[in-house]
Design a protein around this motif. Structure first.
Motif, short mmCIF file in Angstrom:
data_model
loop_
_atom_site.label_atom_id
_atom_site.label_comp_id
_atom_site.label_asym_id
_atom_site.label_seq_id
_atom_site.Cartn_x
_atom_site.Cartn_y
_atom_site.Cartn_z
N UNK A 1 3.99 -2.78 10.07
CA UNK A 1 2.40 -3.29 9.77
C UNK A 1 2.45 -4.07 8.45
N UNK A 2 2.04 -4.45 8.32
CA UNK A 2 1.28 -5.25 6.82
C UNK A 2 -0.74 -5.07 7.00
N UNK A 3 -1.04 -4.09 6.10
CA UNK A 3 -3.13 -5.06 6.28
C UNK A 3 -3.64 -5.60 5.02
N UNK A 4 -4.08 -6.59 5.47
CA UNK A 4 -4.95 -7.52 4.72
C UNK A 4 -6.29 -6.83 4.68
N UNK A 5 -6.26 -6.74 3.32
CA UNK A 5 -7.10 -5.62 2.81
C UNK A 5 -8.91 -7.40 2.64
N UNK A 6 -10.10 -7.10 3.02
CA UNK A 6 -11.53 -8.31 2.96
C UNK A 6 -12.15 -7.37 2.81
N UNK A 7 -12.79 -5.90 2.83
CA UNK A 7 -14.14 -5.56 2.13
C UNK A 7 -13.32 -4.36 1.37
N UNK B 1 -9.35 -11.62 -0.14
CA UNK B 1 -8.55 -11.02 0.76
C UNK B 1 -7.03 -11.36 0.13
N UNK B 2 -6.52 -9.88 0.25
CA UNK B 2 -4.88 -9.54 0.19
C UNK B 2 -4.35 -8.04 0.66
N UNK B 3 -3.03 -8.80 0.95
CA UNK B 3 -1.89 -8.04 1.58
C UNK B 3 -1.31 -6.78 1.04
N UNK C 1 -10.03 -3.94 6.93
CA UNK C 1 -8.64 -4.42 6.71
C UNK C 1 -8.70 -5.23 7.93
N UNK C 2 -7.80 -5.92 7.90
CA UNK C 2 -6.91 -7.16 9.54
C UNK C 2 -5.74 -6.96 9.49
N UNK C 3 -5.04 -6.19 11.09
CA UNK C 3 -4.53 -6.17 11.29
C UNK C 3 -3.63 -7.09 12.33
N UNK C 4 -2.61 -7.68 12.03
CA UNK C 4 -2.17 -8.28 13.76
C UNK C 4 -1.38 -7.18 14.54
N UNK D 1 7.94 3.45 6.60
CA UNK D 1 7.98 3.56 5.10
C UNK D 1 7.14 2.64 4.24
N UNK D 2 6.28 2.56 4.87
CA UNK D 2 4.72 1.50 4.59
C UNK D 2 3.87 2.48 3.61
N UNK D 3 4.19 3.69 3.85
CA UNK D 3 3.38 4.56 2.69
C UNK D 3 3.83 4.60 1.38
N UNK D 4 5.57 4.42 1.41
CA UNK D 4 5.40 4.02 0.06
C UNK D 4 6.05 2.93 -0.73
N UNK D 5 5.17 2.09 0.22
CA UNK D 5 5.51 0.76 -0.35
C UNK D 5 5.03 -0.07 -1.34
N UNK D 6 3.80 -1.15 -1.42
CA UNK D 6 2.74 -1.57 -1.92
C UNK D 6 1.67 -1.03 -1.88
N UNK D 7 0.90 0.12 -2.53
CA UNK D 7 -0.09 0.71 -2.06
C UNK D 7 -1.58 0.21 -3.67
N UNK D 8 -2.10 -0.47 -2.50
CA UNK D 8 -3.43 -1.10 -3.34
C UNK D 8 -4.48 0.16 -3.63
N UNK D 9 -5.66 -0.24 -4.24
CA UNK D 9 -7.06 1.13 -4.53
C UNK D 9 -7.64 -0.51 -5.33
#
Length: 498
Positions: free
Chosen positions: A289-295, A303-305, A319-322, A360-368
């Motif tokens: 899954x991808x997460x959408x950060x909202x707060x 919002x950013x994925x 975050x929002x996750x479908x 695998x998501x742990x090694x992809x795009x990581x935001x702070x």
């Protein structure tokens, strides 16, 4: 007190009588007036019982301290504008308090012993009463010694009566590092860090370089029963942490017996993620899954994925996750420490992933938070800065002399500000360690984007500039939310002058 032409004000050391005459008292009329302006609503009564006992982490039973015998403690839920009236019943053998982390609340409810209230003695009770004015994901924990690194924490969720978001369900996710009742106690950890590291010859300003020792750069190299050396993270800019933990938990459970969210495929899930750990940043991802950060820290962002999030101690992210169809791992990688915590998301039949799974998501795009932009309604309005404070983060792992501006915490040393000012704080990290810096009673605009936070990561040898409006009178703490750095001395106070 005069302010220099550069706008810098250093901490003034006062006697208790000077403090009373110079600064707004935690229960003073200015504090009561600020609470009245919050327009308190319906009073909601709660009881929080701090107890000593045993907790089942999922096949491993430990002796620890907790709220009500649960890990995490039961979440408190109110609506924005309601009044929290919470009675702490201290059933512990030691004094304690409750700090309501992230809330811009009245000063005498902030829970800092010796500053905003006396200790709550063993066997005693104390009533906290305050308006929860702003919706968001918050939490509460003691502000007494190393008690936070036991099981004394719980979520506080302030719901928005006019919630603009559309989602189907909600899951509160609390991350933690754990050793209490397994390899020792947090007090023993702090004693080892203070005495053991100094006993190995001290250190140079570089941090981990101790003369006369054969150093290793292998991750997690053990230097003592509780002390870990060589925990490194590129995301954190170097040293990742000080403490060797045997376990990492999500919602109080070990990976071998994980907490599980059960839902339906297609569910739009709001996850409120809280890092309640003592010494560990986590990289968090949901497999598949991808997460959408909202707060972050209760305040909205554009919002950013992302695939993963980096979350420091004390920080929160919504975050929002479908949800897809199947069984998926929610993994929190203990950054730099080569271990993970695990929970499951189950929306259909299937075999659970292995306890040590690393999606695998742990090694992809990581935001702070540095990559986030505040939502329009949470952006601080532009105005000139009235006062600039420079807080140098100082110390080293070897000497374990963490401090602010080279001085360990002194409750009589208070940096003065005035109500109505726009205050800039520059956190100048002179150390080789990252520090999650937390400001009580306020939120600030952080970094170049101005994202609203109350706790933010300051990386080694970097400066983080933050701005806040002095609109909540009292005496407030600023500290590193690494509990061991704070207890070693990386804390200071801000006080509103009359």
């Amino acid at each position: 007190m005069a302010v220099s032409s550069a706008g810098l004000l250093t901490a003034c050391t006062t006697s208790p009588s000077d403090t009373a005459s110079t600064f707004v008292a935690p229960d003073g009329p200015e504090v009561r007036d600020a609470e009245t302006r919050r327009k308190p609503g319906t009073v909601r009564d709660f009881t929080v019982s701090a107890t000593a006992g045993t907790i089942d982490l999922g096949g491993l039973t430990v002796a620890t301290w907790s709220y009500g015998g649960h890990l995490p403690g039961t979440a408190l839920r109110v609506k924005a504008g309601e009044v929290v009236r919470a009675t702490l019943r201290n059933g512990l053998p030691d004094p304690s308090t409750i700090h309501w982390h992230g809330l811009a609340l009245r000063n005498d409810a902030d829970g800092v012993p010796g500053v905003t209230q006396p200790d709550v003695a063993a066997g005693a009770e104390h009533v906290y009463e305050f308006t929860a004015a702003h919706p968001g994901t918050y939490w509460f924990h003691p502000h007494h010694g190393t008690q936070l690194d036991r099981g004394l924490y719980a979520p506080l969720i302030v719901e928005d009566p006019a919630e603009p978001l559309v989602y189907d369900d909600e899951w509160v996710v609390v991350l933690d590092d754990w050793l209490d009742g397994v390899t020792g106690t947090p007090d023993e950890v702090l004693a080892e860090l203070k005495q053991g590291m100094a006993g190995m010859g001290g250190s140079s300003p570089a941090g981990h370089d101790m003369p006369g020792m054969q150093m290793s750069t292998s991750p997690g190299m053990a230097m003592g029963k509780h002390t870990s050396m060589g925990a490194e993270s590129d995301l954190l800019g170097g040293d990742a942490g000080d403490v060797k933990y045997p376990h990492y938990l999500i919602n109080g459970r070990l990976p071998a017996a994980p907490a599980t969210y059960v839902g339906k495929p297609g569910t739009r899930l709001r996850m409120r993620i809280i890092n309640a750990s003592g010494d560990t940043a986590f990289r968090v991802a949901v497999g598949g899954h991808r997460m959408t950060v909202i707060h972050t820290d209760g305040f909205g962002v554009e919002p950013v994925e992302t695939d993963a999030l980096l979350i420091g101690m004390g920080e929160r992210y919504d975050v929002l996750v479908t949800l897809a169809d199947g069984v998926f791992p929610l993994v929190a990688l203990a950054e730099g420490k080569q271990a993970t915590a695990l929970a499951l998301v189950r929306t259909g039949p299937g075999r659970a992933p292995a306890a040590a799974v690393r999606p695998a998501e742990l090694e992809r795009r990581v935001l702070d938070s540095a990559a986030l932009t505040p939502a329009d309604e949470t952006r601080l309005p532009n105005r000139p800065t009235d006062r600039t404070l420079r807080l140098e983060l100082t110390g080293s792992m070897g000497r374990y002399d963490w401090a602010i501006n080279g001085k360990a915490f002194d409750p009589k040393a208070i940096t003065a500000i005035r109500a109505g000012e726009r205050v800039k704080i520059d956190y100048v990290n002179t150390t080789d360690m990252w520090h999650p810096m937390h400001l009580h009673g306020h939120t600030f605009a952080a970094g170049s984007t101005g994202v609203r936070k109350d706790t933010a990561i300051v990386r080694p040898k970097q400066t983080l500039s933050t701005i806040f409006d002095a609109d909540n009178p009292g005496i407030w703490m600023i500290h590193c939310h690494n509990i061991y750095h704070a207890e070693a001395g990386m804390m200071t106070l801000l006080g509103y002058q009359h």
